[in-house]
Motif scaffolding. Sequence first.
Motif, PDB file in Angstrom:
ATOM      1  N   LEU A  94      14.291 -11.625 -12.948  1.00 14.87           N
ATOM      2  CA  LEU A  94      13.035 -12.245 -12.553  1.00 14.87           C
ATOM      3  C   LEU A  94      11.856 -11.506 -13.169  1.00 14.87           C
ATOM      4  CD1 LEU A  94      15.044 -13.530 -10.554  1.00 14.87           C
ATOM      5  CD2 LEU A  94      13.235 -13.473  -8.867  1.00 14.87           C
ATOM      6  N   ASP A  95      10.794 -12.244 -13.449  1.00 17.06           N
ATOM      7  CA  ASP A  95       9.574 -11.708 -14.044  1.00 17.06           C
ATOM      8  C   ASP A  95       8.689 -11.170 -12.927  1.00 17.06           C
ATOM      9  OD1 ASP A  95       7.304 -11.150 -15.535  1.00 17.06           O
ATOM     10  OD2 ASP A  95       6.754 -13.247 -15.840  1.00 17.06           O
ATOM     11  N   SER A  96       9.051  -9.995 -12.411  1.00 15.40           N
ATOM     12  CA  SER A  96       8.327  -9.449 -11.261  1.00 15.40           C
ATOM     13  C   SER A  96       7.767  -8.072 -11.580  1.00 15.40           C
ATOM     14  CB  SER A  96       9.245  -9.364 -10.044  1.00 15.40           C
ATOM     15  OG  SER A  96      10.330  -8.508 -10.299  1.00 15.40           O
ATOM     16  N   ASP A  97       6.677  -7.778 -10.895  1.00 14.44           N
ATOM     17  CA  ASP A  97       6.000  -6.504 -11.066  1.00 14.44           C
ATOM     18  C   ASP A  97       5.645  -5.969  -9.687  1.00 14.44           C
ATOM     19  OD1 ASP A  97       4.502  -4.448 -12.561  1.00 14.44           O
ATOM     20  OD2 ASP A  97       2.736  -5.431 -11.694  1.00 14.44           O
ATOM     21  N   LEU A  98       6.018  -4.726  -9.436  1.00 16.31           N
ATOM     22  CA  LEU A  98       5.667  -4.075  -8.175  1.00 16.31           C
ATOM     23  C   LEU A  98       4.413  -3.245  -8.391  1.00 16.31           C
ATOM     24  CD1 LEU A  98       6.117  -3.054  -5.276  1.00 16.31           C
ATOM     25  CD2 LEU A  98       7.696  -1.358  -6.223  1.00 16.31           C
ATOM     26  N   MET A  99       3.392  -3.508  -7.581  1.00 14.03           N
ATOM     27  CA  MET A  99       2.169  -2.721  -7.633  1.00 14.03           C
ATOM     28  C   MET A  99       1.973  -2.037  -6.290  1.00 14.03           C
ATOM     29  SD  MET A  99      -1.756  -3.815  -8.452  1.00 14.03           S
ATOM     30  CE  MET A  99      -1.520  -3.854 -10.209  1.00 14.03           C
ATOM     31  N   VAL A 100       1.977  -0.707  -6.324  1.00 15.44           N
ATOM     32  CA  VAL A 100       1.729   0.089  -5.131  1.00 15.44           C
ATOM     33  C   VAL A 100       0.249   0.470  -5.169  1.00 15.44           C
ATOM     34  CG1 VAL A 100       2.330   2.160  -3.847  1.00 15.44           C
ATOM     35  CG2 VAL A 100       4.109   0.929  -5.118  1.00 15.44           C
ATOM     36  N   LEU A 101      -0.506  -0.021  -4.194  1.00 12.41           N
ATOM     37  CA  LEU A 101      -1.943   0.204  -4.182  1.00 12.41           C
ATOM     38  C   LEU A 101      -2.258   1.579  -3.610  1.00 12.41           C
ATOM     39  CD1 LEU A 101      -3.045  -3.314  -2.907  1.00 12.41           C
ATOM     40  CD2 LEU A 101      -2.905  -2.509  -5.252  1.00 12.41           C
ATOM     41  N   PRO A 102      -2.946   2.423  -4.383  1.00 12.93           N
ATOM     42  CA  PRO A 102      -3.239   3.785  -3.928  1.00 12.93           C
ATOM     43  C   PRO A 102      -4.218   3.795  -2.750  1.00 12.93           C
ATOM     44  CG  PRO A 102      -4.346   3.340  -6.015  1.00 12.93           C
ATOM     45  CD  PRO A 102      -3.484   2.149  -5.704  1.00 12.93           C
ATOM     46  N   ASN A 103      -4.061   4.788  -1.899  1.00 16.56           N
ATOM     47  CA  ASN A 103      -4.953   4.986  -0.746  1.00 16.56           C
ATOM     48  C   ASN A 103      -5.069   3.738   0.125  1.00 16.56           C
ATOM     49  OD1 ASN A 103      -5.663   7.637  -1.725  1.00 16.56           O
ATOM     50  ND2 ASN A 103      -6.949   6.595  -3.224  1.00 16.56           N
ATOM     51  N   CYS A 104      -3.983   3.018   0.272  1.00 18.71           N
ATOM     52  CA  CYS A 104      -3.998   1.754   1.010  1.00 18.71           C
ATOM     53  C   CYS A 104      -2.826   1.714   1.987  1.00 18.71           C
ATOM     54  CB  CYS A 104      -3.916   0.598   0.009  1.00 18.71           C
ATOM     55  SG  CYS A 104      -3.969  -1.038   0.752  1.00 18.71           S
ATOM     56  N   GLY A 105      -3.100   1.279   3.189  1.00 18.84           N
ATOM     57  CA  GLY A 105      -2.049   1.078   4.174  1.00 18.84           C
ATOM     58  C   GLY A 105      -1.733  -0.403   4.283  1.00 18.84           C
ATOM     59  N   HIS A 106      -1.481  -0.855   5.498  1.00 17.54           N
ATOM     60  CA  HIS A 106      -1.160  -2.265   5.718  1.00 17.54           C
ATOM     61  C   HIS A 106      -2.448  -3.004   6.087  1.00 17.54           C
ATOM     62  CE1 HIS A 106       1.546  -5.577   6.304  1.00 17.54           C
ATOM     63  NE2 HIS A 106       1.045  -5.805   7.506  1.00 17.54           N
ATOM     64  N   GLY A 139       0.827  -1.200   0.000  1.00 21.30           N
ATOM     65  CA  GLY A 139       0.000   0.000   0.000  1.00 21.30           C
ATOM     66  C   GLY A 139       0.861   1.249   0.000  1.00 21.30           C
ATOM     67  N   GLU A 140       0.409   2.277  -0.697  1.00 25.05           N
ATOM     68  CA  GLU A 140       1.199   3.512  -0.748  1.00 25.05           C
ATOM     69  C   GLU A 140       1.322   4.168   0.622  1.00 25.05           C
ATOM     70  OE1 GLU A 140      -0.370   6.676  -3.188  1.00 25.05           O
ATOM     71  OE2 GLU A 140      -2.304   6.652  -2.163  1.00 25.05           O
ATOM     72  N   ALA A 141       0.396   3.861   1.528  1.00 23.85           N
ATOM     73  CA  ALA A 141       0.448   4.421   2.878  1.00 23.85           C
ATOM     74  C   ALA A 141       1.055   3.441   3.888  1.00 23.85           C
ATOM     75  CB  ALA A 141      -0.954   4.832   3.328  1.00 23.85           C
ATOM     76  N   ASP A 142       1.667   2.379   3.411  1.00 26.48           N
ATOM     77  CA  ASP A 142       2.309   1.404   4.301  1.00 26.48           C
ATOM     78  C   ASP A 142       3.732   1.879   4.594  1.00 26.48           C
ATOM     79  OD1 ASP A 142       2.897  -0.798   5.826  1.00 26.48           O
ATOM     80  OD2 ASP A 142       2.361  -2.268   4.292  1.00 26.48           O
ATOM     81  N   THR A 143       3.798   2.964   5.341  1.00 25.69           N
ATOM     82  CA  THR A 143       5.071   3.657   5.560  1.00 25.69           C
ATOM     83  C   THR A 143       5.527   3.637   7.024  1.00 25.69           C
ATOM     84  OG1 THR A 143       3.878   5.755   5.790  1.00 25.69           O
ATOM     85  CG2 THR A 143       4.706   5.194   3.594  1.00 25.69           C
ATOM     86  N   GLU A 144       4.851   2.849   7.850  1.00 25.14           N
ATOM     87  CA  GLU A 144       5.232   2.755   9.258  1.00 25.14           C
ATOM     88  C   GLU A 144       6.615   2.119   9.396  1.00 25.14           C
ATOM     89  OE1 GLU A 144       3.790   0.287  13.217  1.00 25.14           O
ATOM     90  OE2 GLU A 144       2.399   0.557  11.564  1.00 25.14           O
ATOM     91  N   PHE A 145       7.388   2.598  10.350  1.00 24.26           N
ATOM     92  CA  PHE A 145       8.714   2.038  10.613  1.00 24.26           C
ATOM     93  C   PHE A 145       8.572   0.618  11.141  1.00 24.26           C
ATOM     94  CE2 PHE A 145      12.119   1.367  13.865  1.00 24.26           C
ATOM     95  CZ  PHE A 145      13.141   1.144  12.968  1.00 24.26           C
ATOM     96  N   ILE A 146       9.288  -0.318  10.508  1.00 27.91           N
ATOM     97  CA  ILE A 146       9.307  -1.714  10.934  1.00 27.91           C
ATOM     98  C   ILE A 146      10.750  -2.035  11.320  1.00 27.91           C
ATOM     99  CG2 ILE A 146       8.875  -4.109  10.267  1.00 27.91           C
ATOM    100  CD1 ILE A 146       6.363  -2.367  10.249  1.00 27.91           C
ATOM    101  N   ASP A 147      10.953  -2.469  12.566  1.00 26.81           N
ATOM    102  CA  ASP A 147      12.294  -2.765  13.057  1.00 26.81           C
ATOM    103  C   ASP A 147      12.586  -4.255  12.935  1.00 26.81           C
ATOM    104  OD1 ASP A 147      14.764  -2.537  14.210  1.00 26.81           O
ATOM    105  OD2 ASP A 147      14.040  -2.097  16.218  1.00 26.81           O
ATOM    106  N   TYR A 148      13.835  -4.572  12.662  1.00 31.17           N
ATOM    107  CA  TYR A 148      14.306  -5.958  12.649  1.00 31.17           C
ATOM    108  C   TYR A 148      14.768  -6.276  14.066  1.00 31.17           C
ATOM    109  CZ  TYR A 148      14.614  -5.666   7.524  1.00 31.17           C
ATOM    110  OH  TYR A 148      14.360  -5.534   6.202  1.00 31.17           O
TER     111      TYR A 148
END
Length: 132
Positions: free
Chosen positions: A103-115, A61-70
């Motif tokens: 690799l045959d990959s495609d990145l899709m960023v979903l608009p107005n979407c978080g996690h 999601g385009e709004a999936d921007t929360e910090f994720i710690d390892y």
Amino acid sequence: RMLYLYPEYVRAAVIAAPGRITYLSEELPWPDGIKDMESLLGCGSINYKDLQNIPIQILVGEADTEFIDYRTAEHSGPLIEKFGRSRLERVIHLQEIYAAHGLDSDLMVLPNCGHVEGPMIAQAKTFFLQIK
């Protein structure tokens, strides 16, 4: 990770908003990379030829921007510096690495979407229905 270990059993793959990614990197130890994958898991090396024949869709999601710690990774700082602080930043790097390996990959960023799972599941269904 099933995609890397057993590509012969995978017809197509969707990677949706992953929290902890295993990158195709010989520099990083498993599970962050594939450096010691063979010795730890008792498997063969990555079969890039097989991987290149598998359609892969990466969703975030385009709004999936929360910090994720390892939290459990001993090399948390360098991973965050190299690949980003959020799922959105990290899948952008994942897509770049996949492209570099052909690799045959495609990145899709979903608009107005978080996690959230609903839009991810809907898009994954659409993707899988297109696979012949």
